[in-house]
Each structure stands twice: as structure tokens, then as C-alpha cells.
Design a protein around this motif. Sequence first.
Motif, PDB file in Angstrom:
ATOM      1  N   LEU A 155       0.856  -1.179   0.000  1.00 27.88           N
ATOM      2  CA  LEU A 155       0.000   0.000   0.000  1.00 27.88           C
ATOM      3  C   LEU A 155       0.894   1.230   0.000  1.00 27.88           C
ATOM      4  CD1 LEU A 155      -2.558  -0.929   2.816  1.00 27.88           C
ATOM      5  CD2 LEU A 155      -3.037  -0.833   0.370  1.00 27.88           C
ATOM      6  N   ARG A 156       0.312   2.375  -0.313  1.00 29.36           N
ATOM      7  CA  ARG A 156       1.044   3.634  -0.176  1.00 29.36           C
ATOM      8  C   ARG A 156       0.957   4.074   1.291  1.00 29.36           C
ATOM      9  NH1 ARG A 156      -2.535   4.942  -4.230  1.00 29.36           N
ATOM     10  NH2 ARG A 156      -3.432   6.505  -2.843  1.00 29.36           N
ATOM     11  N   PRO A 157       1.918   4.851   1.773  1.00 29.59           N
ATOM     12  CA  PRO A 157       1.874   5.300   3.173  1.00 29.59           C
ATOM     13  C   PRO A 157       0.579   6.036   3.536  1.00 29.59           C
ATOM     14  CG  PRO A 157       4.050   5.691   2.285  1.00 29.59           C
ATOM     15  CD  PRO A 157       3.194   5.235   1.134  1.00 29.59           C
ATOM     16  N   ASP A 158       0.046   6.838   2.616  1.00 32.66           N
ATOM     17  CA  ASP A 158      -1.208   7.539   2.929  1.00 32.66           C
ATOM     18  C   ASP A 158      -2.370   6.553   3.057  1.00 32.66           C
ATOM     19  OD1 ASP A 158      -0.842   7.348  -0.016  1.00 32.66           O
ATOM     20  OD2 ASP A 158      -2.810   8.332  -0.086  1.00 32.66           O
ATOM     21  N   GLN A 159      -2.333   5.460   2.300  1.00 37.98           N
ATOM     22  CA  GLN A 159      -3.368   4.436   2.435  1.00 37.98           C
ATOM     23  C   GLN A 159      -3.244   3.730   3.784  1.00 37.98           C
ATOM     24  OE1 GLN A 159      -2.288   2.368  -1.229  1.00 37.98           O
ATOM     25  NE2 GLN A 159      -4.392   2.666  -1.966  1.00 37.98           N
ATOM     26  N   VAL A 160      -2.015   3.479   4.209  1.00 38.64           N
ATOM     27  CA  VAL A 160      -1.795   2.844   5.512  1.00 38.64           C
ATOM     28  C   VAL A 160      -2.381   3.720   6.620  1.00 38.64           C
ATOM     29  CG1 VAL A 160      -0.037   2.168   7.192  1.00 38.64           C
ATOM     30  CG2 VAL A 160       0.231   1.534   4.782  1.00 38.64           C
ATOM     31  N   SER A 161      -2.136   5.020   6.546  1.00 39.01           N
ATOM     32  CA  SER A 161      -2.682   5.937   7.557  1.00 39.01           C
ATOM     33  C   SER A 161      -4.204   5.907   7.555  1.00 39.01           C
ATOM     34  CB  SER A 161      -2.189   7.359   7.296  1.00 39.01           C
ATOM     35  OG  SER A 161      -0.796   7.423   7.463  1.00 39.01           O
ATOM     36  N   ARG A 162      -4.818   5.855   6.381  1.00 35.66           N
ATOM     37  CA  ARG A 162      -6.273   5.766   6.310  1.00 35.66           C
ATOM     38  C   ARG A 162      -6.773   4.451   6.907  1.00 35.66           C
ATOM     39  NH1 ARG A 162      -5.687   8.536   1.452  1.00 35.66           N
ATOM     40  NH2 ARG A 162      -5.753   6.652   0.171  1.00 35.66           N
ATOM     41  N   TYR A 163      -6.084   3.352   6.603  1.00 33.99           N
ATOM     42  CA  TYR A 163      -6.462   2.052   7.172  1.00 33.99           C
ATOM     43  C   TYR A 163      -6.411   2.109   8.699  1.00 33.99           C
ATOM     44  CZ  TYR A 163      -6.688  -0.948   3.005  1.00 33.99           C
ATOM     45  OH  TYR A 163      -7.061  -1.548   1.836  1.00 33.99           O
ATOM     46  N   LEU A 164      -5.344   2.700   9.248  1.00 38.86           N
ATOM     47  CA  LEU A 164      -5.213   2.804  10.708  1.00 38.86           C
ATOM     48  C   LEU A 164      -6.355   3.626  11.296  1.00 38.86           C
ATOM     49  CD1 LEU A 164      -1.369   3.280  11.140  1.00 38.86           C
ATOM     50  CD2 LEU A 164      -2.740   1.399  12.043  1.00 38.86           C
ATOM     51  N   ASN A 165      -6.657   4.766  10.679  1.00 34.63           N
ATOM     52  CA  ASN A 165      -7.746   5.605  11.194  1.00 34.63           C
ATOM     53  C   ASN A 165      -9.081   4.889  11.121  1.00 34.63           C
ATOM     54  OD1 ASN A 165      -6.355   7.839  12.047  1.00 34.63           O
ATOM     55  ND2 ASN A 165      -6.391   8.837  10.053  1.00 34.63           N
ATOM     56  N   ARG A 166      -9.348   4.220  10.017  1.00 31.30           N
ATOM     57  CA  ARG A 166     -10.618   3.500   9.888  1.00 31.30           C
ATOM     58  C   ARG A 166     -10.708   2.357  10.902  1.00 31.30           C
ATOM     59  NH1 ARG A 166     -10.373   3.455   3.364  1.00 31.30           N
ATOM     60  NH2 ARG A 166     -11.010   5.616   3.078  1.00 31.30           N
ATOM     61  N   ALA A 167      -9.597   1.654  11.095  1.00 28.90           N
ATOM     62  CA  ALA A 167      -9.585   0.552  12.064  1.00 28.90           C
ATOM     63  C   ALA A 167      -9.839   1.083  13.470  1.00 28.90           C
ATOM     64  CB  ALA A 167      -8.252  -0.187  12.004  1.00 28.90           C
TER      65      ALA A 167
END
Length: 184
Positions: free
Chosen positions: A153-165
Amino acid sequence: MLVEEPPSMCNQQGDPSTEGPPYKEKFAQFVAQTQDKLYRRAFYLCDNNDLAQDLVQEAYMRVYKSRGDLTMRYVITALNTSWYDYLRMTQRRPLENLVCDLPEFAELPETRTEIDAELHAAIGELPEKMQAVVFLHHYQDMKPAEIAHHVDLRPDQVSRYLNRARTKIRARLRDLVRAAPHEH
């Protein structure tokens, strides 16, 4: 072309350098320069002032006893080691910081086991890639850029995944806390 490592205050073996001030003085300077940043990181991990101070002290003691390199990377590794030792000793889980901002959580110590079980169940219901991101961030202490490399994933996608989780987990735990009987 050789890339040189940034100079540290010790030689590569971690032994005190024979030039300049002795290790003790270099260590004292290093502590003065880094203690605020290290304390902030420790407080982020545990959300407890006294424990954060203890973790910082333990990390610096580890570095000093080992005569390790006086670099921020090395002392952060020592801090993480101290944190995980503490967690093992107290049987706590690092994912608890997902719910540390719920004021209702602090009022219900009797539901601790139920909340732990619910936390793990909530994580288990996340999509597989989101579970991996949560695990790598909270258990392996990886940054989004490092996680991105491991899960494609891209780093910005990882951050979104963390926030959603976090949002999903907190919502589920809020529901549990609201459903618990309050004693007043």
C-alpha cells in the motif's frame, strides 16, 4: 561511491572513544539533548506520566550500561524494549491505547476482561489487510512508510487504514461500555 554513516558520539563497537570527553560526559550531553523527545515518545506509548518517566530512565540505563551508540535510534530501541518488557510483566496489550481516549473505559475496571475480548474480536472482524496494518503498527511499532512496504500500500493508504480501524474498534468498544451497567 560509499555512503558514510552519520557520526555518533561513540565508535562503531559502542566502546567509549579515546578522543574528547569520556563516555560519561558524552552520555550526559546526549541525555540533555534527547530527554524531552524520548519522554514524549514514552508518554505516547503508555499515556501515563510516571510510567513514561520510568521507561525513559530504563532506556537510558540500558544504553549507558551497554555503552551503546549515543544515537536517537539506539535509545528509541532501548525505550521500545523497556515498554515491551513492561507489557509482558503486567500482561497488558499495546492495543489498549486504541481505547485510552474513552473516559467511560476508566470507570469500568470490572469489565476489563470483557473489553479485552471485545477488542480482539473487533480486530478479528476487520478486513485482513487492515488487521495486518493494525498489527504491524501497534505490535511491531512500524511507521506507515515501513508498513506500506510490507502490505503493498502507499503510506497515505496505511494511515487511512489505521484511522478506519481505530474508528471501528472504538465504536464497538463505546457500544460495549454504554451497555455495561453503571454504579453511581
